[in-house]
Every structure is written in C-alpha cells, then in structure tokens.
Design an enzyme around this catalytic site. Structure first.
Site, PDB file in Angstrom:
ATOM      1  CD  GLU A   1      42.788  37.261  65.322  1.00  9.18           C
ATOM      2  OE1 GLU A   1      43.744  36.786  65.953  1.00  9.18           O
ATOM      3  OE2 GLU A   1      42.846  37.512  64.112  1.00  9.18           O
TER       4      GLU A   1
ATOM      5  N   GLY B   1      51.443  42.392  63.862  1.00  7.37           N
ATOM      6  CA  GLY B   1      52.463  41.437  64.259  1.00  7.37           C
ATOM      7  C   GLY B   1      52.622  40.352  63.222  1.00  7.37           C
TER       8      GLY B   1
ATOM      9  CD  GLU C   1      42.234  39.835  60.287  1.00  5.22           C
ATOM     10  OE1 GLU C   1      41.392  39.028  60.700  1.00  5.22           O
ATOM     11  OE2 GLU C   1      43.413  39.835  60.661  1.00  5.22           O
TER      12      GLU C   1
ATOM     13  CD  GLU D   1      49.341  35.190  62.913  1.00  3.35           C
ATOM     14  OE1 GLU D   1      48.400  35.067  62.096  1.00  3.35           O
ATOM     15  OE2 GLU D   1      49.311  35.993  63.854  1.00  3.35           O
TER      16      GLU D   1
ATOM     17  CG  MET E   1      47.069  38.478  57.665  1.00  3.68           C
ATOM     18  SD  MET E   1      45.737  38.799  58.849  1.00  3.68           S
ATOM     19  CE  MET E   1      44.425  37.855  58.081  1.00  3.68           C
ATOM     20  CD  GLU E   2      44.510  35.189  60.393  1.00  2.00           C
ATOM     21  OE1 GLU E   2      43.295  35.413  60.549  1.00  2.00           O
ATOM     22  OE2 GLU E   2      45.392  35.930  60.865  1.00  2.00           O
TER      23      GLU E   2
END
Length: 818
Positions: free
Chosen positions: A317, A260, A127, A295, A262-263
C-alpha cells in the site's frame, strides 16, 4: 471463540504444512435475478500437498452441503467459519459443495439491483479475507495458488474474472491464473456496458477494457481512463523492467463499493463515484488518475510480490500510494500531482499518526480484525511519504534499481521488510537498518521550526529536507530566491540562513514532518499568501497552517480569516477544496460561537460562487462550499431556494441532479423544504444515487420524528447497503442539531457493542464512526471504555480514535477561550 478472526500465529503454522495448492471454483449465479433468493451455489475443488493429517478450509456461508476427500464423502464439520479436514495424506483433493450468501456491504459477492432498469449487477471484494464468503479456501496471503473459475450466469451478461474466459451457453470457464493470493481473485457479472482498447510495447500486447453499469454509461468516459492506463503501463514497464504479467487489464466501476478501488490482477474494481454523474473538477480527474495508477502499481507491488501477512501490508500500500503520485507527475497531464499529495494525502497521515492508536508503518497485526482497521493513513499516506523521503535519501535511480531487483528475485512469491531492505541497501550502497528503525518501526510525526540559528525538531528523526527562502520579485510575487538541502537528525541542527520574507521548511516536500512558521513568515503569509507563485509551496503553507490549527498553535479564527481572504484565489483546485473543507470543520468543531462564524462564512462562499468564472472548477468548489456551510446557517437560504427553483440563475451554473440534492439536503436541514418536495424531486431522479440522496435529505429534516426514523433504520434494519448507511448517517448528522441528537448519545454507547457483534465489520465500522456523539466532554466515551475493556480490540480502537478527535476539539477551544 470467534474462529472467523484468523490469527497470524495459526495461519503461519498452516502455511508450513500446506503447499502446491490449486483451485477450481464453480459458481452458479443464474438465480441472482430472483429477488427472493439470497444464496448462490459454490463448489470448490482444491488440490494440495500436506505434511499434517488435519487442517481446515475457511468458508463463511449459510450451509456446507458436502465435503469429499480424495473422492470419499466425509462428515461436514463446519462451525460457520471453518471446515475441518482430517485424515489427510501427502497429496489431497478436497471438494466442498456449499451455499454462499450475496452481500449488501461489499464484503464477498455483492449484489446490486439497479432501480433504473431493475438489472442485477454482481462483483466481488475480498481484501483482507472475504474470498471465504464466496468459496472455500486457505484464506491467507502466503498460500498462493493457481485459480480456475467457472461461472454460470444469464447468457446475456458480461462475466469476468482475473483471466480470459471461454463461454459455452450460460457457463464461462476462465483460464487458470498465475500464482496469486486468495484476496485478489475476482468475479464480476451483469449486463455491464463495455468499452475496449489495447496497449502494446514491443512484442507484448495487453487487451484493455473499461466497464460500468448500463444506466450510467452516458456519463462514462473510457477514453480518458484508457489514456491514463496506457501512460501508466508505459511508465511501469520502463521503471520496473518486468513486463505486465497478468494478460488482460480490465477496469470495472461498480455500485455501492466499500473502497476506492481494488487491485485484482486482470480485473481491477473501482468505486462508481469515479463515473462522474455530476459536474467534476480537474482535481477529481486527477484523483481518479492517481487511483488508476495506484492500483496498477499493485500489479507488481502486491500481486506479483505479496506480503506474507498483514503486518507487512505497507509493502504494497505504501508503495502503491507513492507510485500513484510519482507516476501521475511523471507520466500524465497531472504534472503537479505532488501538490495534492502534500495537501491531502499527507493530511490524512498526520491526522492518523497523532491518534492514541497510531502504529508503526510496519505494524503488529495479530489477527484479521486488526488488519481490517489497518488500511489507514499510516499504512498508505505516511508510508508513501516515507518512501518519498527514502527516494531523496538514496536517490531515485537506486530506489528503482532496488525495485527491479526485488521483483526479479521474488516474483510470484511472498516477502517481508527484510527482503526489501536487502535490495535497497545493495542498490544504494547504504546500510538502511538505522533508517528503517527510525522511520518504519516508530510512531509519531516530528515538528520542524526555524530559529535564528538552528533547525529545531520535536521527536527527532533523520530527515533529508530542503529549506526554501522566498522574497518578492519586481512584480510583487513571492518567489524562491534561495534553496538549501540538508540532512538533520538531532533535536537542534545549527544553520545560518539569509533573511527573507518567508522561510519554508521542507520545501519541495521531501520529508514527512509538520512545519511551523516564524513570526515574520507568518506575517508574510497573512498578507501575501496569494502572491506565492509555486503551487507546491502554497500547498505546503496551507497544510502547515491547518496542522498548527489542529495542534492549538494557531487560532482557528485566524485560519478561517486567512482562508476567507485567499481560498478564492487558490488556483490549484484540489488545494482550494481541502481548504474549504478545513474551514467548515473548524467552524463546526473548534469555534464555540459557530453561529456568527457560519453566517460570515456562508456569505464568503456565496460571494465566491457569484464571482467565480462561469463553468469553472472554482464555481463547482464554491457551490459545494455553499451547500456545506448552509446546513448550519440560513443566512442564504432564500438565495439557495431560488437557485434550486431556477428563479436565481448564475451564469455557467446549470444544476445537475446531484448538485440539486446537495442543496436540497441543506435546505432540509434548515427546515426550508418539505418531505413532499423531496419526494417530488425523487420522481425526477430514481437512480441509485437519487434514492440515497433522498434518504439523506429526509433524515436531515430538523424534526424529532425524522431523526427517530433515521436512527431506527440504522439500528434495526440489516438490509441497508453500505451506501444507504452512509446516506442515513449523513442526513441524521446534517446541521449538527444537538437539541435533536442529544437523546441518542446514551443510546449510542448502549448499542455499539451489540452492533459490532451482529453486523459485518464494514457496516459496524460505519455506524460506530459516523454516529459518535459530539458532546461537550469525553466523559461518556471514557466511561464506556472503562466499562468495556473486554470489547473487541478493533471496536475499542474506533471509539478511542473518535474520543481523541473530540478531545482535540475541546483542547483547541480551551486554548483560545473559544
């Protein structure tokens, strides 16, 4: 022209011509263990329909070896970022053979060599647009496709992707994905430690896995991770009425991560800092749970339904940030998660929203460079705060009903703000156009205050808020004795309230606004803050005090005094941590006589450390506070030395390696330890974390030679990972030694344009922000901005923001003659 910086206009045009896309990606990672090899083989076979004879594929890599269209070789036309395709028909099959380059910045396919056992670990991070560093593709979120990955890697490695794979020798072939965007595809490979579980609901069973490096497995706690995961899946399954769609649910904790988490559906990646190698507080476990649930919310908000372009980044987000706190509070043991949200996440939003570079939640994002910097406090925390206000405005039932309708209509598709508002209005029965205009398409934050007869707000917006009145009970505790919930929308709203010791605007934190206290309430706070029973109310009070300090409405010395008096009794450890960090920031940036303040504060921190309950979270918080405060004051240097060497034991405190490094860095910044002692400490902790901690401690030494070496490493080395860059910057800045750092001020402004053009945006961002000089005026920054109107907008934005932080600090000092 920088063709790597894709624009909204050109990608929108491409999506009108390209449809029915499917990929097969073959990655050859068998050479990853060869330290001399920095590239890997990548082959993309992409099929698609086209209504144009020419388009391009995105690929950033050292070499494109060959391109074929419908089986016919064509000349390679690759400018380093784009592969031009001409002579297309209605139905096309394009094959691209190329070499990709392993990353050290976390962008693309990151390679990490574990110094403990020399094992190699790989993982991807894409991303907003770094899948093109691994395979050729149409790199934009609105061209969704099915992806089939085939990965060749050492046979003893774990090899993972979004779907389940079948292994044949060194090759693992994964099942095709459901339609998803390029940026959430994922691959990880290496000798990862693996734990497994399952989650079931009705006829649906989802395999769960949690993975980390083998050398940190002793610190791993998958049971807690699985507990939060199952609670989250239960919660979202019920609330969204759309079963988890992506098959398995792997969560992998990776080193040197630049985010932190990532989905990626089916393979969520997390920073390895969530594997707690050092003593961790309950607040850290709460933060990890929040991130897991954040996430997980993306599986629906972002993965199942995806924004068309990055100006609607908030559609995923903001929702995920809101749902992380909401699900934590309603589904896990962290029932007061909204306290941390009010005191920490919203602090990030308030800070970002008052910068000159603030933007609406629904932002104008013309290109990828702008998108990269828009993962900020507005897109996340302000958006989440506004969604909390929306839930209060329309009611939670309507909020979730709108979500269910949204998923049902747009599953596996792309949306814009208008699509969401249609369902929110239908579910609530309220026209939300004015609400959206007031909250989503404006900038800035209102400030609320209470007079004898009215609620007054600057920058007026419609708010649904609660007003709490607090008085002392028979035991002397401050408890809420009256609550009124009202709607306000104008600069002044008449209201009559009973008298009370403390009037708390925005009680329960329903809206997004700063609040100010009347004189009587502030007097109550200054004498009795510790008597406020409700943790959310205390969190809101602490947040309001800090906002007033930053805005030069409250003397920073007063904030430090209140914190010194009451932070030690704050039972919500996340709030206590934030308060302690704010005090240190105030001393470092807002107080001219920082030496005296530092000595007083370090004595307060040491006293709290000694009196904290043995083994408690408070003991951890105050140990960290001692380490931070002692970088600029040697008032407790001797005690810290004895704490490190073991001659001054504190009951319940057994220093782990990270705590020892934390204290040693402070001693190093004071000149109370030697390079030889730091090297000896490294022999006892040759982990990745230990190596970076050593790097920071060495750079912290208060000598011209140490600072010059650190500066040279940052400016000249292109091999430093993002973690190594952060460690070096932290050490260089430790102690704030202007006598040693002033020499680099001019060099900073001379270097940043070149850094931006020669380093990855991730590394360049860390350098531009981390090295910004703390001067006595903004003249140098102003001169650079004036002379560099031509500089990339993303670089200018960073400099403008750092300049504004400096200007704010100077304003606070001037306001109080500090």
């Amino acid at each position: 022209m920088n063709t790597a910086n894709l624009s909204r206009t050109e990608t929108r045009r491409r999506s009108r011509h390209i449809t029915n896309v499917a990929y097969r990606i073959e990655l050859d990672l068998r050479g990853a263990t060869d330290a001399q090899r920095d590239t890997f083989g990548t082959r993309t076979t992409v099929t698609f329909d086209a209504s144009t004879e020419a388009t391009w594929l995105d690929f950033i890599g050292p070499e494109v070896l060959s391109v074929t269209i419908d089986g016919t070789p064509v000349p390679v036309d690759h400018d380093g970022s784009r592969i031009q395709l001409v002579g297309l028909g209605r139905h096309n099959t394009v094959v691209v053979d190329a070499l990709g380059r392993y990353s050290r910045s976390g962008e693309g396919l990151h390679r990490f060599v574990d110094p403990v056992d020399d094992e190699v670990y790989l993982y991807t991070q894409y991303e907003p647009a770094d899948a093109r560093r691994v395979f050729a593709n149409f790199e934009q979120p609105d061209i969704k496709a099915s992806f089939t990955f085939q990965v060749s890697a050492p046979e003893h490695w774990e090899v993972l992707s979004n779907r389940t794979g079948n292994r044949s020798g060194e090759t693992v072939t994964f099942d095709p994905t459901l339609p998803i965007s390029t940026y959430i595809t994922a691959v990880a490979a290496g000798p990862y430690h693996r734990a497994e579980s399952t989650w079931s609901r009705g006829t649906l069973t989802v395999p769960l896995a949690a993975l980390c490096r083998a050398s940190v497995a002793e610190h791993f706690d998958p049971e807690d991770i699985f507990e939060i995961t199952k609670q989250g899946l239960d919660f979202y399954h019920d609330k969204f009425d759309f079963p988890y769609p992506f098959g398995k649910y792997d969560q992998i904790f990776v080193p040197e991560y630049n985010l932190g988490a990532m989905e990626n559906p089916g393979l969520v990646t997390f920073t390895e800092s969530y594997v707690f190698r050092s003593a961790a507080t309950e607040a850290q476990y709460e933060q990890r749970a929040n991130t897991i649930l954040h996430e997980m919310a993306h599986m629906w908000f972002g993965d199942l339904v995806t924004m068309e372009w990055w100006d609607d980044l908030w559609l995923k987000e903001s929702f995920a940030d809101f749902m992380g706190a909401f699900a934590s509070a309603h589904a896990t043991r962290f029932t007061d998660a909204w306290v941390s949200f009010a005191n920490r996440r919203k602090a990030w939003a308030y800070l970002q929203d008052q910068l000159p570079t603030t933007h609406p939640i629904v932002a104008d994002i013309p290109d990828l460079e702008a998108a990269k910097l828009n993962f900020d406090g507005i897109t996340y925390a302000k958006g989440a705060s506004v969604l909390k206000q929306l839930a209060a405005y329309v009611g939670e039932d309507a909020f979730f009903e709108a979500s269910r309708r949204y998923f049902a209509e747009f599953a596996y598709g792309n949306t814009t703000l208008a699509d969401l508002l249609v369902h929110a209005s239908a579910a609530s029965g309220r026209n939300l156009d004015d609400w959206a205009s007031a909250w989503l398409q404006t900038t800035g934050v209102s400030t609320l205050s209470c007079t004898d007869s009215a609620i007054v707000q600057t920058d007026p917006r419609p708010h649904r808020l609660a007003i709490g009145l607090y008085d002392k009970d028979s035991e002397g505790n401050l408890v809420r004795v009256h609550r009124r919930e009202i709607d306000i929308s104008t600069a002044s709203t008449p209201i009559e309230l009973p008298s009370a010791a403390l009037t708390l605007l925005n009680d329960d934190d329903l809206t997004y606004a700063k609040i100010r206290f009347d004189a009587s309430s502030l007097a109550t706070i200054e004498t009795s803050l510790d008597r406020v029973v409700d943790p959310l109310a205390r969190g809101l009070i602490w947040s309001a005090l800090w906002n007033a300090t930053r805005d030069a409405d409250l003397n920073p010395s007063t904030y430090v005094e209140i914190a010194s008096k009451f932070a030690g009794s704050e039972t919500k450890v996340g709030v206590a941590s934030a308060v302690v960090a704010n005090v240190q920031y105030a001393i470092d940036h807002y107080l001219d006589d920082s030496d005296a303040a530092s000595q007083t504060w370090i004595s307060t921190c040491w006293s709290q450390l000694e009196s904290a309950d043995p083994g408690s979270d408070a003991q951890i918080v105050w140990l960290r506070a001692v380490a931070a405060a002692s970088q600029a004051s040697d008032a407790r240097a001797r005690e810290i030395e004895r704490l490190v060497d073991g001659t001054l034991p504190i009951e319940g405190l057994e220093l782990d390696p990270e705590q020892r490094w934390m204290l040693l860095r402070s001693l190093s910044a004071l000149g109370h330890t030697s390079r030889a002692a730091l090297d000896a400490e490294l022999q006892n902790d040759k982990t990745a974390s230990g190596l970076n901690s050593h790097r920071a401690a060495v750079a912290a030494q208060p000598t011209a030679e140490a600072k010059a070496r650190a500066w040279s490493d940052l400016m000249e080395s292109t091999e430093l990972s993002n973690d190594a860059v952060d460690a070096t910057v932290t050490g260089l800045r430790a102690g704030g030694r202007r006598d040693l750092l002033a020499i680099y001020d001019d060099r900073y402004f001379d270097a940043i344009a070149d850094l931006w053009s020669t380093r990855s945006i991730e590394i360049a961002r860390r350098l531009v922000v981390g090295l910004f000089p703390q001067q006595e005026s903004t003249d140098a920054a102003d001169a650079w901005l004036s002379a560099h109107e031509w500089a990339p907008a993303a670089l200018r934005r960073l400099v403008i923001e750092q300049r504004d932080h400096l200007a704010r600090a100077l304003r606070v000092r001037r306001a109080f003659g500090l």
